[in-house]
Design an enzyme around this catalytic site. Structure first.
Site, PDB file in Angstrom:
ATOM      1  N   HIS A  73       0.822  -1.216   0.000  1.00 31.07           N
ATOM      2  CA  HIS A  73       0.000   0.000   0.000  1.00 31.07           C
ATOM      3  C   HIS A  73       0.854   1.264   0.000  1.00 31.07           C
ATOM      4  CE1 HIS A  73      -3.673  -2.394   1.693  1.00 31.07           C
ATOM      5  NE2 HIS A  73      -3.218  -2.854   0.553  1.00 31.07           N
ATOM      6  N   CYS A  95       3.529  20.813  -6.759  1.00 32.05           N
ATOM      7  CA  CYS A  95       4.779  20.706  -7.513  1.00 32.05           C
ATOM      8  C   CYS A  95       5.026  21.977  -8.342  1.00 32.05           C
ATOM      9  CB  CYS A  95       4.672  19.492  -8.430  1.00 32.05           C
ATOM     10  SG  CYS A  95       6.097  19.191  -9.467  1.00 32.05           S
TER      11      CYS A  95
HETATM   12 ZN   LIG Z   1       5.070  17.909 -11.077  1.00 33.41          ZN
END
Ligand SMILES: [Zn+2]
Length: 259
Positions: free
Chosen positions: A118, A163
């Site tokens: 997992h 990000c």
């Molecule tokens: Zn990214």
């Protein structure tokens, strides 16, 4: 019970052994089973807080739950069951571990070959470009906020780990609706099929793909030994079943090996 345990100890001493662990092994370390009566899924509805699709739409729900998980994991320490499994690997008896847990306690105890079905909480990745991020850095940033204030901001789309490319950054744990890492699953099955004994510790074997792994071992001539506090659906196929606490039984098992 004593004879059965001695018999298993003798068998394991001369047979390559693999181990599959589930939530039960970490309960004595203070991590409640997500599915138990007091587990996380009673507080956080899985389809909202644990779903990959929801994470992509709005990660604030996942983080609301995961902040609680991170607090639990930060203070958790391996218990005697984790330590015995690490020692058995060191002795060359255990060839590797397959776990359903994301708590990292096997590695903390010293286990080296660990297949985490997992995923892991120790790293994070961008959901778009895959770039890796330090879980510790993200945790440090998130914990600099008061939780309710942080969730309020996240609901407005602020302070969500993101990000450079714009994708949301997610811990490398497998969410509901997310594909399991297939190469890892194949490696785990290869381990189970290559061993003469599969020790199943603290898993109710009700969730795939873990539920199928004992049958992979069995088809290849392996013996199955189950240690769990509660009876489970695979018990009837097992060669050894102990309805016991792993943190108490595993040290006795090693003592019986006289290694
Ligand atoms: Zn990214």
């Amino acid at each position: 019970m004593k004879n059965k345990l001695q018999d298993l100890a003798t068998t394991m001493k001369s047979s390559p052994t693999a181990c599959l662990t589930g939530a039960g092994i970490s309960v004595p370390s203070g991590i409640p089973d997500f599915r138990s009566e007091h587990g996380l899924w009673t507080k956080y509805e899985p389809s909202l807080y644990g779903s990959y699709q929801q994470f992509i739409r709005d990660p604030s729900y996942f983080w609301e739950m995961h902040l609680d998980v991170m607090v639990l994991l930060e203070t958790a320490e391996p218990n005697p069951a984790h330590k015995v499994l690490a020692a058995l690997e060191k002795k060359g008896i255990l060839k590797g571990l397959i776990t359903q847990n994301i708590d990292g306690l096997h590695q903390k105890a010293g286990s080296k070959t660990v297949y985490e079905l997992h995923g892991t909480n120790d790293s994070c990745s961008c959901t778009i470009c895959g770039k890796k991020y330090s879980a510790q850095k993200i945790a440090d940033h998130l914990f600099s906020f008061e939780k309710n204030e942080l969730i309020r901001l996240m609901r407005k789309g602020r302070e969500i780990p993101t990000c450079d490319c714009g994708g949301f950054v997610k811990p490398d744990v497998v969410l509901f609706g997310e594909l399991m890492p297939q190469a890892l699953l194949r490696a785990a099955e290869a381990l189970a099929s290559s061993c003469d004994v599969l020790l199943v510790v603290g898993s109710s074997l009700q969730v795939e793909p873990a539920a199928s792994i004992p049958f992979v071992a069995k088809r290849n001539g392996g013996k199955i030994a189950i240690i769990n506090v509660d009876p489970g659906p695979v018990d009837m196929y097992a060669d050894y079943v102990f309805w016991e606490r792993a943190e108490e039984l595993l040290p006795q098992l090693v003592d019986s090996m006289e290694i």
